[in-house]
Write a protein that holds these residues in place. Structure first.
Motif, PDB file in Angstrom:
ATOM      1  N   GLY B  58     -30.994  60.595 -64.967  1.00 16.68           N
ATOM      2  CA  GLY B  58     -30.604  59.203 -65.184  1.00 16.68           C
ATOM      3  C   GLY B  58     -29.165  59.074 -65.631  1.00 16.68           C
ATOM      4  N   PHE B  59     -28.942  58.155 -66.575  1.00 18.76           N
ATOM      5  CA  PHE B  59     -27.601  57.847 -67.083  1.00 18.76           C
ATOM      6  C   PHE B  59     -26.837  59.108 -67.477  1.00 18.76           C
ATOM      7  CE2 PHE B  59     -24.924  56.964 -70.799  1.00 18.76           C
ATOM      8  CZ  PHE B  59     -24.073  55.995 -70.300  1.00 18.76           C
ATOM      9  N   GLU B  60     -27.505  59.986 -68.264  1.00 16.42           N
ATOM     10  CA  GLU B  60     -26.846  61.192 -68.784  1.00 16.42           C
ATOM     11  C   GLU B  60     -26.355  62.083 -67.651  1.00 16.42           C
ATOM     12  OE1 GLU B  60     -30.102  60.679 -68.574  1.00 16.42           O
ATOM     13  OE2 GLU B  60     -30.404  62.337 -67.193  1.00 16.42           O
ATOM     14  N   PHE B  83     -32.736  49.386 -64.056  1.00 12.94           N
ATOM     15  CA  PHE B  83     -31.320  49.058 -63.867  1.00 12.94           C
ATOM     16  C   PHE B  83     -30.831  49.417 -62.461  1.00 12.94           C
ATOM     17  CE2 PHE B  83     -32.202  49.470 -68.295  1.00 12.94           C
ATOM     18  CZ  PHE B  83     -31.505  48.427 -68.882  1.00 12.94           C
ATOM     19  N   GLY B  84     -31.664  50.079 -61.679  1.00 12.19           N
ATOM     20  CA  GLY B  84     -31.322  50.320 -60.274  1.00 12.19           C
ATOM     21  C   GLY B  84     -30.807  51.722 -60.004  1.00 12.19           C
ATOM     22  N   LEU B  85     -30.009  51.833 -58.953  1.00 12.36           N
ATOM     23  CA  LEU B  85     -29.506  53.135 -58.516  1.00 12.36           C
ATOM     24  C   LEU B  85     -28.550  53.715 -59.554  1.00 12.36           C
ATOM     25  CD1 LEU B  85     -28.632  52.203 -54.803  1.00 12.36           C
ATOM     26  CD2 LEU B  85     -30.661  53.443 -55.600  1.00 12.36           C
ATOM     27  N   ALA B  86     -28.494  55.049 -59.599  1.00 12.60           N
ATOM     28  CA  ALA B  86     -27.478  55.729 -60.410  1.00 12.60           C
ATOM     29  C   ALA B  86     -26.201  55.746 -59.572  1.00 12.60           C
ATOM     30  CB  ALA B  86     -27.933  57.148 -60.738  1.00 12.60           C
ATOM     31  N   PRO B  87     -25.166  55.001 -59.963  1.00 16.55           N
ATOM     32  CA  PRO B  87     -24.060  54.748 -59.027  1.00 16.55           C
ATOM     33  C   PRO B  87     -23.297  55.996 -58.598  1.00 16.55           C
ATOM     34  CG  PRO B  87     -23.622  53.735 -61.198  1.00 16.55           C
ATOM     35  CD  PRO B  87     -25.034  54.230 -61.214  1.00 16.55           C
ATOM     36  N   MET B  88     -22.993  56.896 -59.524  1.00 16.23           N
ATOM     37  CA  MET B  88     -22.154  58.038 -59.141  1.00 16.23           C
ATOM     38  C   MET B  88     -22.945  59.068 -58.343  1.00 16.23           C
ATOM     39  SD  MET B  88     -19.516  56.727 -60.184  1.00 16.23           S
ATOM     40  CE  MET B  88     -18.336  57.976 -59.663  1.00 16.23           C
ATOM     41  N   PHE B  89     -24.218  59.238 -58.650  1.00 15.93           N
ATOM     42  CA  PHE B  89     -25.064  60.126 -57.851  1.00 15.93           C
ATOM     43  C   PHE B  89     -25.180  59.580 -56.431  1.00 15.93           C
ATOM     44  CE2 PHE B  89     -29.369  60.562 -56.047  1.00 15.93           C
ATOM     45  CZ  PHE B  89     -29.333  61.920 -55.743  1.00 15.93           C
ATOM     46  N   ALA B 226     -29.381  59.710 -78.421  1.00 15.51           N
ATOM     47  CA  ALA B 226     -29.930  59.388 -77.102  1.00 15.51           C
ATOM     48  C   ALA B 226     -29.308  58.117 -76.524  1.00 15.51           C
ATOM     49  CB  ALA B 226     -31.446  59.219 -77.170  1.00 15.51           C
ATOM     50  N   ALA B 227     -28.664  57.330 -77.342  1.00 15.38           N
ATOM     51  CA  ALA B 227     -28.158  56.023 -76.893  1.00 15.38           C
ATOM     52  C   ALA B 227     -27.091  56.194 -75.806  1.00 15.38           C
ATOM     53  CB  ALA B 227     -27.563  55.275 -78.085  1.00 15.38           C
ATOM     54  N   PRO B 228     -27.067  55.336 -74.806  1.00 14.89           N
ATOM     55  CA  PRO B 228     -27.811  54.077 -74.698  1.00 14.89           C
ATOM     56  C   PRO B 228     -29.242  54.203 -74.163  1.00 14.89           C
ATOM     57  CG  PRO B 228     -26.360  54.298 -72.817  1.00 14.89           C
ATOM     58  CD  PRO B 228     -26.129  55.511 -73.675  1.00 14.89           C
ATOM     59  N   THR B 229     -29.741  55.443 -73.938  1.00 13.98           N
ATOM     60  CA  THR B 229     -31.167  55.523 -73.623  1.00 13.98           C
ATOM     61  C   THR B 229     -31.925  55.375 -74.948  1.00 13.98           C
ATOM     62  OG1 THR B 229     -31.441  57.940 -73.830  1.00 13.98           O
ATOM     63  CG2 THR B 229     -30.603  57.098 -71.716  1.00 13.98           C
ATOM     64  N   SER B 230     -33.230  55.245 -74.867  1.00 15.24           N
ATOM     65  CA  SER B 230     -33.983  54.915 -76.074  1.00 15.24           C
ATOM     66  C   SER B 230     -34.361  56.163 -76.872  1.00 15.24           C
ATOM     67  CB  SER B 230     -35.270  54.185 -75.698  1.00 15.24           C
ATOM     68  OG  SER B 230     -36.214  55.117 -75.183  1.00 15.24           O
ATOM     69  N   CYS B 231     -34.697  55.971 -78.129  1.00 13.65           N
ATOM     70  CA  CYS B 231     -35.349  57.019 -78.897  1.00 13.65           C
ATOM     71  C   CYS B 231     -36.485  56.352 -79.666  1.00 13.65           C
ATOM     72  CB  CYS B 231     -34.370  57.726 -79.832  1.00 13.65           C
ATOM     73  SG  CYS B 231     -35.083  59.198 -80.589  1.00 13.65           S
ATOM     74  N   TYR B 232     -37.578  56.136 -78.964  1.00 13.82           N
ATOM     75  CA  TYR B 232     -38.755  55.476 -79.538  1.00 13.82           C
ATOM     76  C   TYR B 232     -39.308  56.308 -80.684  1.00 13.82           C
ATOM     77  CZ  TYR B 232     -43.321  53.155 -79.579  1.00 13.82           C
ATOM     78  OH  TYR B 232     -44.440  52.453 -79.936  1.00 13.82           O
ATOM     79  N   PRO B 233     -39.687  55.768 -81.811  1.00 13.33           N
ATOM     80  CA  PRO B 233     -39.702  54.338 -82.128  1.00 13.33           C
ATOM     81  C   PRO B 233     -38.435  53.860 -82.846  1.00 13.33           C
ATOM     82  CG  PRO B 233     -40.873  55.545 -83.822  1.00 13.33           C
ATOM     83  CD  PRO B 233     -40.318  56.571 -82.880  1.00 13.33           C
ATOM     84  N   GLU B 241     -25.191  48.205 -72.652  1.00 17.72           N
ATOM     85  CA  GLU B 241     -24.280  49.322 -72.405  1.00 17.72           C
ATOM     86  C   GLU B 241     -24.514  49.882 -70.997  1.00 17.72           C
ATOM     87  OE1 GLU B 241     -21.787  50.297 -74.094  1.00 17.72           O
ATOM     88  OE2 GLU B 241     -21.303  52.138 -72.993  1.00 17.72           O
ATOM     89  N   VAL B 242     -25.774  49.944 -70.588  1.00 15.54           N
ATOM     90  CA  VAL B 242     -26.068  50.441 -69.236  1.00 15.54           C
ATOM     91  C   VAL B 242     -25.481  49.491 -68.192  1.00 15.54           C
ATOM     92  CG1 VAL B 242     -27.888  51.144 -67.641  1.00 15.54           C
ATOM     93  CG2 VAL B 242     -28.171  51.541 -70.098  1.00 15.54           C
ATOM     94  N   LEU B 243     -25.583  48.181 -68.450  1.00 17.71           N
ATOM     95  CA  LEU B 243     -24.988  47.209 -67.515  1.00 17.71           C
ATOM     96  C   LEU B 243     -23.464  47.372 -67.471  1.00 17.71           C
ATOM     97  CD1 LEU B 243     -26.975  43.907 -68.233  1.00 17.71           C
ATOM     98  CD2 LEU B 243     -27.249  45.502 -66.322  1.00 17.71           C
ATOM     99  N   ARG B 244     -22.864  47.633 -68.639  1.00 15.10           N
ATOM    100  CA  ARG B 244     -21.408  47.830 -68.685  1.00 15.10           C
ATOM    101  C   ARG B 244     -21.016  49.026 -67.805  1.00 15.10           C
ATOM    102  NH1 ARG B 244     -17.135  49.831 -71.662  1.00 15.10           N
ATOM    103  NH2 ARG B 244     -18.313  51.369 -72.878  1.00 15.10           N
TER     104      ARG B 244
END
Lengths: 276, 267
Positions: B58-60, B83-89, B226-233, B241-244
């Protein structure tokens, strides 16, 4: 009878719900909120003993929570009663349970084979690489419980010849399992009664001709083809107010800028102002 | 194994060498080792020619692909979920600039099992009849010696360095994740070097853990790691941030995003 106005995502979620039977185990894939909405709708209407096997958390849930984007784990982790690792889920649990699952193909052919790898036949320089196939090439080879859904019915998706086969349909290469049972789109519902995709019902306001025109191969038409029963007011109420008040399911039917705007609106509704 | 070392992010990032297979833990947009990836990107001598091994990437992973550090990807999904496709991949794959080792849930799961069991493959029924065997000519079929049935022999997976982000870890390398386990336990079992980054590091955890520290090489304190991915809870996905990120990539400004990301504390 005119009835309450509804949108394609609502008709799709209701059709998905109607394919689910009480007591079943249904698998929830990744980034498929329309399917989650359908499952939860079934759980709240005719299938109170439904169990959800979720990719997020690789667990089993009996209870449910409203849909979200940034906080989706509060549903699939917060409500789960059992967890495995994804290795156990893919190697043992899925082949053993053969849960009912709805997949969203990027391309489908008349036999119900489908593609989620890439558009374009040159694997090394595709026209558009897609995210990948998850567990589609795995479970479609042996499961009897494969269903498909296409949020935007078009000739881009329904093609004569696939660029790649990653989901196995009613193919002569099949050894186990039985291939896709049913497909739901924003225009109608289809089965494979004769091994070829066959129109069974068309949604309100849609003609058979329009569906054929948006399909890249000749459709079979069921002799008793008829209008899809529209969502009831109770179903619409549950979807809109209880299951998915943020409208997360719309992320599957919208495209382009409209989708981006809606995603932003969902995130705004989910996120306290100070934490953006 | 001796006790794991307590390292800083930048020292732990030195454990990755060019050409390594790097396994990144977490799943989709959940509990990904983003702070570690950031430390890799901050290295003056960034490692190159990496093979990424992710159950889902994903993002990372997209950051590493965008920075030109990845030669090959082994994953069953590379994207940003809602959020859709991973743009650079997507861009690199369309241009033929990255090698993809097509994987599925079963090929990865059985590949992990083969490595853990010390055998060259594990058999399965997946892929038969699809194009996957054509796209992976290195994967062979075998005959079941008992029934005669044709099966696919999914090869053992190799991983040089695995990085797992935990909710809590201790001095012994034991780690508590959350119940979105992904393949983190199995990654910790097969990798030569195992790095655990954690929101909190304590002397000794006394509860049950998800990752036993027996194979852990290094523990890193990385709050918000982990941000901007989550670290539940503890925190959800930082969607804005992902949209940015996606907006910047759509403007062909990955480099500008990366510059700002590397100096920011995202959380």
């Amino acid at each position: 009878m005119v009835g309450e106005p509804f949108t394609p995502d609502e008709q799709l979620a209701v059709c998905i719900a109607h394919q689910v039977n009480d007591g079943e185990v249904v698998a929830q894939g990744l980034a498929t909120p329309l399917v989650a909405a359908g499952y939860i709708l079934a759980r709240l209407t005719h299938a109170p003993n439904l169990r959800f096997a979720s990719a997020i958390g690789q667990g089993v849930c009996q209870d449910w929570a409203p849909l979200g984007v940034a906080s989706i784990e509060s549903l699939w982790l917060g409500k789960a009663i059992f967890h495995t690792t994804f290795v156990q889920a893919a190697a043992d649990v899925l082949p053993c349970l053969k849960a009912k699952e709805f997949f969203r193909p990027a391309q489908v052919d008349a036999a119900g084979n489908f593609n989620n790898i890439a558009f374009g036949t040159d694997y090394h320089r595709p026209r558009m690489r897609l995210p990948g196939t998850g567990g589609i090439p795995d479970v479609t080879t042996y499961s009897d419980e494969i269903y498909l859904y296409v949020p935007r019915h078009s000739r881009v998706t329904f093609v004569k010849t696939l660029d790649f086969v990653s989901g196995l349909g009613h193919s002569e290469k099949r050894i186990r399992g039985k291939g896709v049972n049913c497909l739901v789109t924003d225009l109608g519902q289809f089965d494979w009664a004769n091994g070829r995709m066959r129109l069974v019902t068309y949604h309100r306001g849609v003609t058979v001709e329009r569906i054929q025109a948006k399909t890249g191969f000749d459709l079979e038409i069921a002799p008793d083809v008829h209008e899809t029963p529209p969502p009831t007011s109770e179903e619409l109420h549950l979807l809109r107010e209880i299951i998915d008040p943020l409208g997360v399911r719309l992320l599957e039917t919208l495209g382009g800028q409209a989708r981006r705007d809606h995603l932003r609106a969902v995130l705004e509704a989910e996120t306290p102002t100070g934490k953006r | 194994m001796p006790l794991p070392e307590l390292l800083s992010l930048s020292d732990a990032a030195q454990l990755v060498k060019s050409g390594d297979t790097l396994g990144l833990g977490g799943l989709m947009m959940y509990r990904r080792p983003v702070a570690f990836v950031k430390a890799l990107l901050q290295r003056p001598n960034r490692p190159t020619d990496l093979t990424l091994l992710c159950f889902t990437a994903g993002f990372e992973s997209d950051l590493l692909v965008g920075a030109g550090m990845v030669k090959r990807v082994r994953s069953c999904y590379f994207g940003l979920e809602a959020f859709g496709l991973a743009p650079m991949f997507t861009e690199a794959a369309n241009a033929g600039q990255i090698s993809i080792c097509e994987e599925t849930e079963a090929s990865l799961a059985l590949g992990f099992r083969a490595t853990m069991g010390g055998v060259g493959f594990m058999p399965g029924f997946a892929w038969l009849g699809t194009d996957l065997l054509r796209l992976r000519p290195d994967v062979k079929t075998i005959q079941d010696p008992y029934t005669g049935e044709t099966l696919v022999a999914f090869p053992a997976l190799h991983c040089d360095v695995a990085v797992i982000h935990a909710v809590k870890a201790d001095r012994y390398g034991n780690a508590i994740l959350n119940n979105n386990l992904g393949v983190d336990l199995e990654l910790s079992m097969i990798a030569g070097t195992v790095i655990v980054t954690a929101e909190e590091v304590v002397e000794k955890i006394t509860e049950e853990v998800h990752i036993p520290g027996v194979r852990v090489t290094a523990v890193v304190h990385a709050p918000g790691g982990a941000a901007p991915t989550s670290c539940y809870p503890l925190y959800p996905i930082r969607g804005f941030e992902v949209l940015r990120y996606i907006d910047a990539c759509n403007r062909h400004d990955f480099v500008g995003y990366l510059d700002s990301f590397l100096v920011s504390g995202v959380i």
